[in-house]
Scaffold this active site. Structure first.
Site, PDB file in Angstrom:
ATOM      1  CG  HIS A  90      -1.874  -1.192   1.203  1.00 54.99           C
ATOM      2  ND1 HIS A  90      -2.593  -1.579   2.302  1.00 54.99           N
ATOM      3  CD2 HIS A  90      -2.175  -2.102   0.231  1.00 54.99           C
ATOM      4  CE1 HIS A  90      -3.295  -2.676   2.006  1.00 54.99           C
ATOM      5  NE2 HIS A  90      -3.054  -3.014   0.762  1.00 54.99           N
ATOM      6  CG  HIS A 247      -7.620  -2.782  -1.556  1.00 54.39           C
ATOM      7  ND1 HIS A 247      -6.997  -1.793  -0.814  1.00 54.39           N
ATOM      8  CD2 HIS A 247      -6.878  -3.898  -1.400  1.00 54.39           C
ATOM      9  CE1 HIS A 247      -5.945  -2.307  -0.213  1.00 54.39           C
ATOM     10  NE2 HIS A 247      -5.843  -3.590  -0.557  1.00 54.39           N
ATOM     11  CG  ASP A 251      -3.617  -5.063  -2.912  1.00 53.43           C
ATOM     12  OD1 ASP A 251      -3.129  -4.284  -2.075  1.00 53.43           O
ATOM     13  OD2 ASP A 251      -4.500  -5.906  -2.624  1.00 53.43           O
ATOM     14  CG  HIS A 274      -0.300  -9.588  -3.224  1.00 53.72           C
ATOM     15  ND1 HIS A 274      -0.256  -8.240  -3.515  1.00 53.72           N
ATOM     16  CD2 HIS A 274      -1.216  -9.716  -2.239  1.00 53.72           C
ATOM     17  CE1 HIS A 274      -1.088  -7.586  -2.726  1.00 53.72           C
ATOM     18  NE2 HIS A 274      -1.688  -8.459  -1.946  1.00 53.72           N
TER      19      HIS A 274
HETATM   20 ZN   LIG Z   1      -4.020  -4.523  -0.262  1.00 55.36          ZN
END
Ligand SMILES: [Zn+2]
Length: 297
Positions: A90, A247, A251, A274
């Site tokens: 973040h 969001h 990311d 991720h």
């Molecule tokens: Zn996040």
């Protein structure tokens, strides 16, 4: 200080912070209090993290795809000495999207403070202190051929584009989240307005398994949206109806910062996270035919 900041275009010159910034708070996953201080630095030095509480090992962590050492529900980075920083994405998203190329990032503790679960505090503080234009152009990694990584039904792809555009889709059937898609051409102003305040989220039924895995130990309704089927456990409203996919884009921006240089391209994520974001950067690093260095000044 630049009067037009935050810019509504992709910055073409390198920038650093015009003044120091500091934050403190617990991390989302480890739940340990930490102090974070940022300061400006010279052109061409990049974003360099330093664990100020580590004495006996190399405390410096520089950004490149191989610095990612953990991708379960967040992106942790580390160096060859095993010194790590958890949940960097973040803060990295705020620095990357706000066009801060060069900064010293000192962390006293093992994890970046969670703040409110978004990048809003980081981004607002960057805008408040301002950025300093430097005399070196940004060196972009310009995508010249598509690169794609697949994992079952999940995929991430980078393709040629004359700026930085991110498109993401997420799908959580039978929940309030449902199927969401969002696309944005990234610049500091658009990031501030549309992405920075989107908070991280979790499904209520996942929480006990996460805690058993020593994750989400610092998570609370103050730094995370908790979705319980078709309802929210938080007392506050969503900040956007599609806050969840916004969001996801936050990311992605944090993960793309791990390329170590700004990317010129269009990034498309279909239900990925991720791990796949990092796999794409690693694939790009391995295949020099897919991209070239470019300056835009
Ligand atoms: Zn996040």
């Amino acid at each position: 200080m630049n009067d037009q900041y935050p810019f509504s275009t992709l910055p073409v010159w390198q920038h650093t912070l015009a003044g120091p910034l500091s934050f403190e708070g617990v991390g989302l996953h480890l739940g340990v209090p930490a102090r974070l201080s940022l300061s400006g630095t010279a052109a061409n030095t990049g974003l360099v993290f330093r664990r100020t509480d580590v004495q006996d090992k190399n405390p410096l962590i520089t950004l490149y795809p191989g610095a990612v050492c953990q991708t379960r529900r967040g992106t942790s980075i580390g160096n060859v000495d095993g010194v790590t920083i958890a949940t960097a994405e973040h803060l990295l998203a705020a620095l990357y999207a706000c066009g801060v190329d060069n900064a010293c990032i000192d962390l006293h503790g093992p994890e970046i403070p969670a703040m409110d679960g978004s990048a809003l505090d980081f981004a607002r503080s960057i805008v408040r202190v301002g950025v300093q234009q430097q005399s070196s152009p940004r060196r972009f990694m310009e995508i010249i051929e598509p690169v794609e990584v697949l994992d079952d039904a999940k995929s991430v792809r980078l393709e040629p584009f004359g700026g930085l555009q991110i498109e993401a889709r997420i799908n959580y059937p039978k929940t309030l989240i449902g199927d969401q898609m969002y696309q944005i051409e990234v610049n500091p102003k658009g990031f501030m307005r549309e992405i920075a305040s989107a908070r991280t989220f979790v499904l209520a039924q996942e929480i006990s398994a996460l805690r058993e895995a020593d994750l989400a130990l610092g998570g609370s309704l103050d730094n995370c949206i908790v979705v319980d089927g078709m309802t929210l456990q938080n007392k506050t409203e969503l900040r956007f109806k599609d806050e969840f996919v916004r969001h996801k884009i936050l990311d992605i921006l944090g993960d793309l910062a791990l390329a170590g240089a700004p990317i010129l391209g269009r990034f498309i994520s279909d239900c990925a996270g991720h791990a796949l974001n990092n796999a794409l950067l690693q694939a790009m690093a391995r295949d020099r035919k897919k991209w070239r260095w470019t300056e835009l000044v």
